[in-house]
Design a protein around this motif. Structure first.
Motif, PDB file in Angstrom:
ATOM      1  N   MET A   7       0.867  -1.173   0.000  1.00  0.00           N
ATOM      2  CA  MET A   7       0.000   0.000   0.000  1.00  0.00           C
ATOM      3  C   MET A   7       0.900   1.219   0.000  1.00  0.00           C
ATOM      4  N   THR A   8       0.300   2.336  -0.310  1.00  0.00           N
ATOM      5  CA  THR A   8       1.056   3.572  -0.389  1.00  0.00           C
ATOM      6  C   THR A   8       0.526   4.557   0.639  1.00  0.00           C
ATOM      7  N   LEU A   9       1.438   5.158   1.377  1.00  0.00           N
ATOM      8  CA  LEU A   9       1.101   6.268   2.255  1.00  0.00           C
ATOM      9  C   LEU A   9       1.846   7.495   1.754  1.00  0.00           C
ATOM     10  N   TYR A  10       1.315   8.646   2.065  1.00  0.00           N
ATOM     11  CA  TYR A  10       1.932   9.913   1.680  1.00  0.00           C
ATOM     12  C   TYR A  10       2.272  10.636   2.975  1.00  0.00           C
ATOM     13  N   ARG A  15       5.126  16.135  12.701  1.00  0.00           N
ATOM     14  CA  ARG A  15       4.272  15.271  13.516  1.00  0.00           C
ATOM     15  C   ARG A  15       3.373  16.136  14.381  1.00  0.00           C
ATOM     16  N   GLY A  16       2.092  15.817  14.374  1.00  0.00           N
ATOM     17  CA  GLY A  16       1.160  16.443  15.302  1.00  0.00           C
ATOM     18  C   GLY A  16       0.859  17.912  15.075  1.00  0.00           C
ATOM     19  N   ALA A  38       7.092   5.305   8.041  1.00  0.00           N
ATOM     20  CA  ALA A  38       6.092   6.273   7.560  1.00  0.00           C
ATOM     21  C   ALA A  38       5.249   6.815   8.714  1.00  0.00           C
ATOM     22  N   ALA A  39       4.905   5.957   9.649  1.00  0.00           N
ATOM     23  CA  ALA A  39       4.024   6.359  10.757  1.00  0.00           C
ATOM     24  C   ALA A  39       4.726   7.247  11.780  1.00  0.00           C
ATOM     25  N   ALA A  40       6.029   7.406  11.643  1.00  0.00           N
ATOM     26  CA  ALA A  40       6.755   8.290  12.548  1.00  0.00           C
ATOM     27  C   ALA A  40       6.417   9.761  12.286  1.00  0.00           C
TER      28      ALA A  40
END
Length: 81
Positions: A7-10, A15-16, A38-40
């Motif tokens: 899957m692709t995330l952008y 952060r935040g 990516a989730a960092a």
């Protein structure tokens, strides 16, 4: 049985930050390590075109309905309390 999934995330560079609307970096997710990287940062599952904010400034990969391009996955948020 192992399935090959991608899957692709952008991804943003912040952060935040609630005011962020730019997600210009594409991250191909093929495993837990890719997802952790990516989730960092703030991320979305939709590719957006460049657009303008409410002040008229050009924003790269601008998160707005009018600038939606495509997505190859759907992210859900479930808050069961």
């Amino acid at each position: 049985m192992t399935q090959n999934c991608e899957m692709t995330l952008y991804v943003s560079t912040v952060r935040g930050r609630k005011s962020n609307t730019s997600y210009p970096y594409e991250a191909k997710i093929t495993g837990i390590e890719d997802l952790a990287r990516a989730a960092a940062y703030d991320h979305v599952s939709t590719r957006y075109r460049d657009g303008k904010n409410s002040k008229g400034a050009v924003i790269r990969a601008h998160r707005a309905n009018a600038d939606f391009d495509e997505a190859d996955n759907t992210c859900m948020d479930c808050d069961n309390k």
